[in-house]
Design a protein around this motif. Structure first.
Motif, PDB file in Angstrom:
ATOM      1  N   ARG A 237      25.219  40.329  25.190  1.00 42.21           N
ATOM      2  CA  ARG A 237      26.097  39.185  25.002  1.00 42.21           C
ATOM      3  C   ARG A 237      25.554  38.353  23.850  1.00 42.21           C
ATOM      4  O   ARG A 237      24.358  38.095  23.779  1.00 42.21           O
TER       5      ARG A 237
ATOM      6  N   ASP B 123      25.552  35.256  23.297  1.00 38.66           N
ATOM      7  CA  ASP B 123      24.832  34.027  23.642  1.00 38.66           C
ATOM      8  C   ASP B 123      23.389  34.312  24.046  1.00 38.66           C
ATOM      9  O   ASP B 123      22.513  33.455  23.901  1.00 38.66           O
ATOM     10  N   ASP B 124      23.120  35.508  24.563  1.00 39.43           N
ATOM     11  CA  ASP B 124      21.737  35.883  24.835  1.00 39.43           C
ATOM     12  C   ASP B 124      20.965  36.096  23.535  1.00 39.43           C
ATOM     13  O   ASP B 124      19.810  35.687  23.396  1.00 39.43           O
TER      14      ASP B 124
ATOM     15  N   GLN C   4      19.909  32.957  21.771  1.00 37.03           N
ATOM     16  CA  GLN C   4      18.702  32.321  22.329  1.00 37.03           C
ATOM     17  C   GLN C   4      17.430  32.846  21.686  1.00 37.03           C
ATOM     18  O   GLN C   4      16.421  32.165  21.623  1.00 37.03           O
TER      19      GLN C   4
ATOM     20  N   ASP D  82      21.509  31.334  15.729  1.00 32.77           N
ATOM     21  CA  ASP D  82      22.903  31.631  15.441  1.00 32.77           C
ATOM     22  C   ASP D  82      23.010  32.387  14.114  1.00 32.77           C
ATOM     23  O   ASP D  82      23.317  31.811  13.082  1.00 32.77           O
TER      24      ASP D  82
END
Ligand SMILES: [Zn+2]
Length: 83
Positions: free
Chosen positions: A18, A20-21, A24, A28
């Motif tokens: 994913r 968003d993982d 982290q 970005d």
């Protein structure tokens, strides 16, 4: 939901992440720069990974295994100084 598929050409391993993982860990960044920053877990000498963003269809999502971030381990590195 967009997902990222990372494939190692050397050991033919493929994992789906994913975004968003990944953000982290890598911040970005765009998919192209992940290609240079991610390393195969099978070995550092496996070369550049194939990283592709894709939008899975409903049927593709069925049975799709997504690799989730379980933890981020920080290494403790001692820094010495003479008094
Ligand atoms: Zn590999």
């Amino acid at each position: 939901m967009q997902l990222v598929r990372v494939t190692c050409r050397y050991c033919k391993r493929s994992h789906v992440y994913r975004p968003d993982d990944l953000i982290q860990i890598f911040g970005d960044v765009d998919v192209d720069s992940l290609m240079h920053r991610m390393k195969c877990e099978g070995g550092a000498g496996h070369g550049q990974l194939d990283v592709k963003g894709f939008l899975p269809s409903g049927s593709e999502l069925v049975g799709l295994r997504i690799r989730r971030l379980a933890a981020i381990k920080f290494q403790r590195v001692p820094v010495w100084k003479d008094d």
